[in-house]
Design a protein around this motif. Structure first.
Motif, mmCIF file in Angstrom:
data_model
loop_
_atom_site.group_PDB
_atom_site.id
_atom_site.type_symbol
_atom_site.label_atom_id
_atom_site.label_comp_id
_atom_site.label_asym_id
_atom_site.label_seq_id
_atom_site.Cartn_x
_atom_site.Cartn_y
_atom_site.Cartn_z
ATOM 1 N N ILE A 1 0.847 -1.197 0.000
ATOM 2 C CA ILE A 1 0.000 0.000 0.000
ATOM 3 C C ILE A 1 0.882 1.247 0.000
ATOM 4 N N PHE A 2 0.617 2.129 -0.966
ATOM 5 C CA PHE A 2 1.291 3.419 -1.058
ATOM 6 C C PHE A 2 0.232 4.504 -1.030
ATOM 7 N N ASN A 3 0.550 5.627 -0.363
ATOM 8 C CA ASN A 3 -0.397 6.735 -0.407
ATOM 9 C C ASN A 3 -0.129 7.578 -1.650
ATOM 10 N N ILE A 4 -0.963 8.586 -1.874
ATOM 11 C CA ILE A 4 -0.830 9.384 -3.099
ATOM 12 C C ILE A 4 0.461 10.195 -3.141
ATOM 13 N N ASN A 5 1.145 10.324 -2.005
ATOM 14 C CA ASN A 5 2.461 10.976 -1.960
ATOM 15 C C ASN A 5 3.591 9.974 -2.165
ATOM 16 N N LYS A 6 3.231 8.740 -2.548
ATOM 17 C CA LYS A 6 4.168 7.644 -2.837
ATOM 18 C C LYS A 6 4.904 7.135 -1.602
ATOM 19 N N ASN A 7 4.345 7.382 -0.414
ATOM 20 C CA ASN A 7 4.920 6.837 0.817
ATOM 21 C C ASN A 7 4.385 5.424 1.028
ATOM 22 N N PHE A 8 5.306 4.517 1.362
ATOM 23 C CA PHE A 8 4.919 3.132 1.622
ATOM 24 C C PHE A 8 4.258 3.043 2.994
ATOM 25 N N LEU A 9 3.024 2.545 3.045
ATOM 26 C CA LEU A 9 2.304 2.425 4.310
ATOM 27 C C LEU A 9 2.400 1.028 4.906
ATOM 28 N N GLY A 10 2.617 0.026 4.067
ATOM 29 C CA GLY A 10 2.716 -1.352 4.542
ATOM 30 C C GLY A 10 2.046 -2.312 3.576
ATOM 31 N N LYS A 11 1.792 -3.519 4.094
ATOM 32 C CA LYS A 11 1.133 -4.554 3.298
ATOM 33 C C LYS A 11 -0.198 -4.911 3.933
ATOM 34 N N VAL A 12 -1.130 -5.317 3.095
ATOM 35 C CA VAL A 12 -2.432 -5.773 3.588
ATOM 36 C C VAL A 12 -2.232 -7.146 4.228
ATOM 37 N N ILE A 13 -2.570 -7.242 5.519
ATOM 38 C CA ILE A 13 -2.427 -8.532 6.212
ATOM 39 C C ILE A 13 -3.774 -9.185 6.498
ATOM 40 N N ASN A 14 -4.845 -8.386 6.393
ATOM 41 C CA ASN A 14 -6.171 -8.939 6.651
ATOM 42 C C ASN A 14 -7.211 -7.966 6.112
ATOM 43 N N ILE A 15 -8.441 -8.462 5.973
ATOM 44 C CA ILE A 15 -9.562 -7.616 5.575
ATOM 45 C C ILE A 15 -10.694 -7.925 6.542
ATOM 46 N N ILE A 16 -11.286 -6.867 7.074
ATOM 47 C CA ILE A 16 -12.383 -7.024 8.023
ATOM 48 C C ILE A 16 -13.675 -6.610 7.325
ATOM 49 N N ARG A 17 -14.667 -7.475 7.379
ATOM 50 C CA ARG A 17 -15.971 -7.161 6.792
ATOM 51 C C ARG A 17 -16.802 -6.406 7.821
ATOM 52 N N THR A 18 -17.341 -5.257 7.418
ATOM 53 C CA THR A 18 -18.250 -4.503 8.276
ATOM 54 C C THR A 18 -19.541 -4.258 7.501
ATOM 55 N N TYR A 19 -20.518 -3.740 8.182
ATOM 56 C CA TYR A 19 -21.813 -3.497 7.554
ATOM 57 C C TYR A 19 -21.714 -2.509 6.394
ATOM 58 N N SER A 20 -20.946 -1.443 6.575
ATOM 59 C CA SER A 20 -20.904 -0.393 5.554
ATOM 60 C C SER A 20 -19.862 -0.646 4.464
ATOM 61 N N ASN A 21 -18.677 -1.093 4.832
ATOM 62 C CA ASN A 21 -17.631 -1.373 3.839
ATOM 63 C C ASN A 21 -16.546 -2.242 4.474
ATOM 64 N N ASP A 22 -15.708 -2.800 3.620
ATOM 65 C CA ASP A 22 -14.598 -3.606 4.113
ATOM 66 C C ASP A 22 -13.493 -2.689 4.638
ATOM 67 N N ILE A 23 -12.700 -3.208 5.575
ATOM 68 C CA ILE A 23 -11.586 -2.460 6.153
ATOM 69 C C ILE A 23 -10.294 -3.233 5.876
ATOM 70 N N LEU A 24 -9.323 -2.558 5.278
ATOM 71 C CA LEU A 24 -8.009 -3.165 5.057
ATOM 72 C C LEU A 24 -7.184 -3.030 6.333
ATOM 73 N N VAL A 25 -6.555 -4.110 6.744
ATOM 74 C CA VAL A 25 -5.644 -4.080 7.887
ATOM 75 C C VAL A 25 -4.233 -4.079 7.300
ATOM 76 N N ILE A 26 -3.498 -2.982 7.563
ATOM 77 C CA ILE A 26 -2.174 -2.758 6.974
ATOM 78 C C ILE A 26 -1.117 -2.811 8.077
ATOM 79 N N LYS A 27 0.001 -3.440 7.747
ATOM 80 C CA LYS A 27 1.114 -3.473 8.696
ATOM 81 C C LYS A 27 2.409 -3.278 7.905
ATOM 82 N N LYS A 28 3.273 -2.376 8.438
ATOM 83 C CA LYS A 28 4.539 -2.079 7.752
ATOM 84 C C LYS A 28 5.556 -3.178 8.018
ATOM 85 N N ASN A 29 5.689 -3.559 9.257
ATOM 86 C CA ASN A 29 6.564 -4.672 9.625
ATOM 87 C C ASN A 29 6.081 -5.229 10.957
ATOM 88 N N ASP A 30 6.761 -6.206 11.478
ATOM 89 C CA ASP A 30 6.312 -6.865 12.709
ATOM 90 C C ASP A 30 6.313 -5.953 13.928
#
Length: 170
Positions: free
Chosen positions: A110-139
């Motif tokens: 995952i990169f933001n629009i400023n090209k900064n690395f935010l991390g990798k998607v490690i999980n996705i959480i289902r919610t009523y309104s929309n899914d949530i990406l769980v991002i982690k840069k490192n351990d």
């Protein structure tokens, strides 16, 4: 869930026997639980051998299904299917343009629009309104939760390159 060796996607699980006539409990991992029965064929694996799962009858009970597997006519035979994963091959899934499977998004960088690395998607959480990406840069870093809202927060998804562009600040 996916087995990358065979491009398999686990979509359900056969559980404990139910009754004495060879029925098993089964859980569906598909978004619409009944849609597991629309995939044909379904597969399972035992001792590294892949078999076609032939469900001849099914019923809904509370939050799971009861299934009758072909040639399974008693509780002892039903026990042989206990804790077996049900899978399909990814090529069996018909996707529309710009549609993604969860297993394709897991491990995307995952990169933001400023090209900064935010991390990798490690999980996705289902919610009523929309899914949530769980991002982690490192351990050693905390998790970042990003709502999966196309065109507003999620700007671009390239599942082949495993990269996503998001409008998000840390």
């Amino acid at each position: 869930m996916i087995n990358k060796n065979f491009n398999q996607i686990i979509i359900g699980k056969i559980c404990a026997p139910y009754g004495i006539l060879g029925w098993n409990k089964m859980f569906s991992f598909t978004e619409n639980k009944k849609s597991i029965f629309t995939y044909n064929p379904l597969f399972y694996s035992k001792k590294n051998i892949i078999y076609v799962l032939k469900i001849i009858q099914w019923k809904i009970i509370k939050n799971y299904f009861l299934i009758k597997i072909k040639n399974v006519n008693n509780r002892n035979t039903a026990y042989l299917f206990q804790n077996i994963d049900i899978f399909i091959y990814s090529k069996q899934i018909k996707k529309k343009k710009n549609e993604y499977l969860w297993n394709e998004i897991i491990s995307c960088k995952i990169f933001n629009i400023n090209k900064n690395f935010l991390g990798k998607v490690i999980n996705i959480i289902r919610t009523y309104s929309n899914d949530i990406l769980v991002i982690k840069k490192n351990d050693y870093t905390k998790e970042i939760l990003i709502p999966f809202v196309k065109n507003i927060i999620i700007k671009k998804v390239n599942v082949k390159k495993k990269i996503m562009l998001v409008d998000w600040r840390e």
